[in-house]
Design an enzyme around this catalytic site. Sequence first.
Site, PDB file in Angstrom:
ATOM      1  N   ARG A  52       0.866  -1.184   0.000  1.00  0.00           N
ATOM      2  CA  ARG A  52       0.000   0.000   0.000  1.00  0.00           C
ATOM      3  C   ARG A  52       0.900   1.230   0.000  1.00  0.00           C
ATOM      4  NH1 ARG A  52       2.332   1.980   3.600  1.00  0.00           N
ATOM      5  NH2 ARG A  52       0.779   3.624   3.623  1.00  0.00           N
ATOM      6  N   ALA A  54       0.729   5.132  -2.251  1.00  0.00           N
ATOM      7  CA  ALA A  54       0.511   5.411  -3.677  1.00  0.00           C
ATOM      8  C   ALA A  54       1.674   4.992  -4.600  1.00  0.00           C
ATOM      9  CB  ALA A  54       0.167   6.886  -3.849  1.00  0.00           C
ATOM     10  N   GLN A 200      -1.982   2.209   9.869  1.00  0.00           N
ATOM     11  CA  GLN A 200      -0.689   2.341   9.171  1.00  0.00           C
ATOM     12  C   GLN A 200       0.317   3.140  10.006  1.00  0.00           C
ATOM     13  OE1 GLN A 200      -3.668   2.877   7.785  1.00  0.00           O
ATOM     14  NE2 GLN A 200      -3.739   2.268   5.643  1.00  0.00           N
ATOM     15  N   ASP A 241      -2.370  10.779  -2.134  1.00  0.00           N
ATOM     16  CA  ASP A 241      -2.754   9.726  -3.085  1.00  0.00           C
ATOM     17  C   ASP A 241      -3.143  10.300  -4.440  1.00  0.00           C
ATOM     18  OD1 ASP A 241      -3.225   8.441  -0.295  1.00  0.00           O
ATOM     19  OD2 ASP A 241      -3.016   6.817  -1.753  1.00  0.00           O
ATOM     20  N   ASN A 251      -5.728  12.157   0.682  1.00  0.00           N
ATOM     21  CA  ASN A 251      -4.770  11.341   1.443  1.00  0.00           C
ATOM     22  C   ASN A 251      -5.574  10.560   2.483  1.00  0.00           C
ATOM     23  OD1 ASN A 251      -2.009  10.522   2.006  1.00  0.00           O
ATOM     24  ND2 ASN A 251      -2.220  11.620   3.930  1.00  0.00           N
ATOM     25  N   LYS A 252      -4.889   9.757   3.238  1.00  0.00           N
ATOM     26  CA  LYS A 252      -5.530   8.876   4.217  1.00  0.00           C
ATOM     27  C   LYS A 252      -6.574   9.609   5.061  1.00  0.00           C
ATOM     28  CE  LYS A 252      -5.166   5.402   4.556  1.00  0.00           C
ATOM     29  NZ  LYS A 252      -6.175   4.523   3.880  1.00  0.00           N
TER      30      LYS A 252
HETATM   31  O1  MRU Z   1      -4.592   3.035   2.217  1.00  0.00           O
HETATM   32  P1  MRU Z   1      -3.114   3.304   2.089  1.00  0.00           P
HETATM   33  O2  MRU Z   1      -2.323   2.760   3.226  1.00  0.00           O
HETATM   34  O3  MRU Z   1      -2.583   2.882   0.730  1.00  0.00           O
HETATM   35  O4  MRU Z   1      -2.990   4.899   2.145  1.00  0.00           O
HETATM   36  C1  MRU Z   1      -1.714   5.459   2.001  1.00  0.00           C
HETATM   37  C2  MRU Z   1      -1.692   6.925   2.150  1.00  0.00           C
HETATM   38  O5  MRU Z   1      -2.684   7.576   2.346  1.00  0.00           O
HETATM   39  C3  MRU Z   1      -0.350   7.585   1.960  1.00  0.00           C
HETATM   40  O6  MRU Z   1      -0.241   8.741   2.728  1.00  0.00           O
HETATM   41  C4  MRU Z   1      -0.161   7.962   0.476  1.00  0.00           C
HETATM   42  O7  MRU Z   1      -0.434   6.866  -0.353  1.00  0.00           O
HETATM   43  C5  MRU Z   1       1.220   8.451   0.201  1.00  0.00           C
HETATM   44  S1  MRU Z   1       2.469   7.195   0.330  1.00  0.00           S
HETATM   45  C6  MRU Z   1       3.951   7.955  -0.039  1.00  0.00           C
END
Ligand code: MRU
Length: 352
Positions: A52, A54, A200, A241, A251-252
């Site tokens: 996981r 991006a 995470q 993302d 983003n998350k």
């Molecule tokens: O659901 P996830 O764990 O894939 O979400 C990840 C995020 O929101 C990160 O902050 C984003 O992908 C950037 S990773 C450099």
Amino acid sequence: MTTASFTIPRSVEWKDEKIILLNQQKLPHVNEYLEITTVQEVWDAIHTLKVRGAPAIGITAAFGLAQASLTYETESLEDFYAALKKDHDYLASSRPTAVNLFWALNRLLTSVKTAVSVNEAKTLLTHEAIQIQIEDEEVCRRIGENALSLFKGGNRIMTICNAGSIATAKYGTALAPFYIAKERNIPLSVFACETRPVLQGARLTTWELMQADVDVTLITDNMAAHTIKTKGISSIIVGADRIAANGDTANKIGTYNLAILAKAFEIPFYVAAPLSTFDPSISDGSEIPIEERDPKEVTHFNGVSIAPEGVNVFNPAFDVTPHELVTGIITEKGVLTGNYQQEIKELFKEDN
Ligand code: MRU
């Protein structure tokens, strides 16, 4: 794997036509590496968050498509492209929000346009996937340098989710400045929000930073305001993302809350992301598809039910922070700080 005297973990490797994936579902207590050999396994690994973040999703999908192409038993370029497009679309359906997935898969499709034989096309695809990973590592390093220029020794900085090394090729985006600061003996402290519901922050960000001996303190998401107030947080930095043409940033889930808190406490709120996370084709954040995940992520904790059976659940995996709340967007090409609409337009003009 090692820079200076500390470890920076990697999540994806291409080895003898196999994809070796660090299973992020099992971290921090189990270090399991999966050997992925089919396009279905790649789809599943992305969909179920074994990989996981991006950029890491994009890199894995690129390897997945290159790997799938090696199994096509045809000499006809037409049949080859048909099979490739089918697997491209299949992998693109694994998750909807992070634009890096579509960016990487499309880059692979573009890379084979000049191929005059199936064999050449297969070689070009593998080469392009490897190149995407190599470039992402360099890009993350540059994002880290640019982000570090915004911090001072002794700063305490808050983050959410994991925008670290294992979410990218190496270093991460939001976490890259902490690795570079460590190399240069600049003391920085990180406050990591646990990031409900998939944790995470608690499971991955703390695990990564502790290996590099970066000072990290874990808090639950609802402790953010109190922590900013009482611990002297100087800024917030997050990954992304997808960033729309006007700077609105997905983003998350929980990132938007932090941006509002940053405004209330008058501290900077930074987004760190590579150009591959921008989607200039959409004018604002309302066009970003927000993934909704299994209600069980909310009703269960470690497999144990914590809510009444049958309760209604809303489980969006991301939120969109309006660009007005973003102090700066830190990219490999520098820090955007003002008129995002204009700056993003310029950035993509330069890039092409
Ligand atoms: O659901 P996830 O764990 O894939 O979400 C990840 C995020 O929101 C990160 O902050 C984003 O992908 C950037 S990773 C450099």
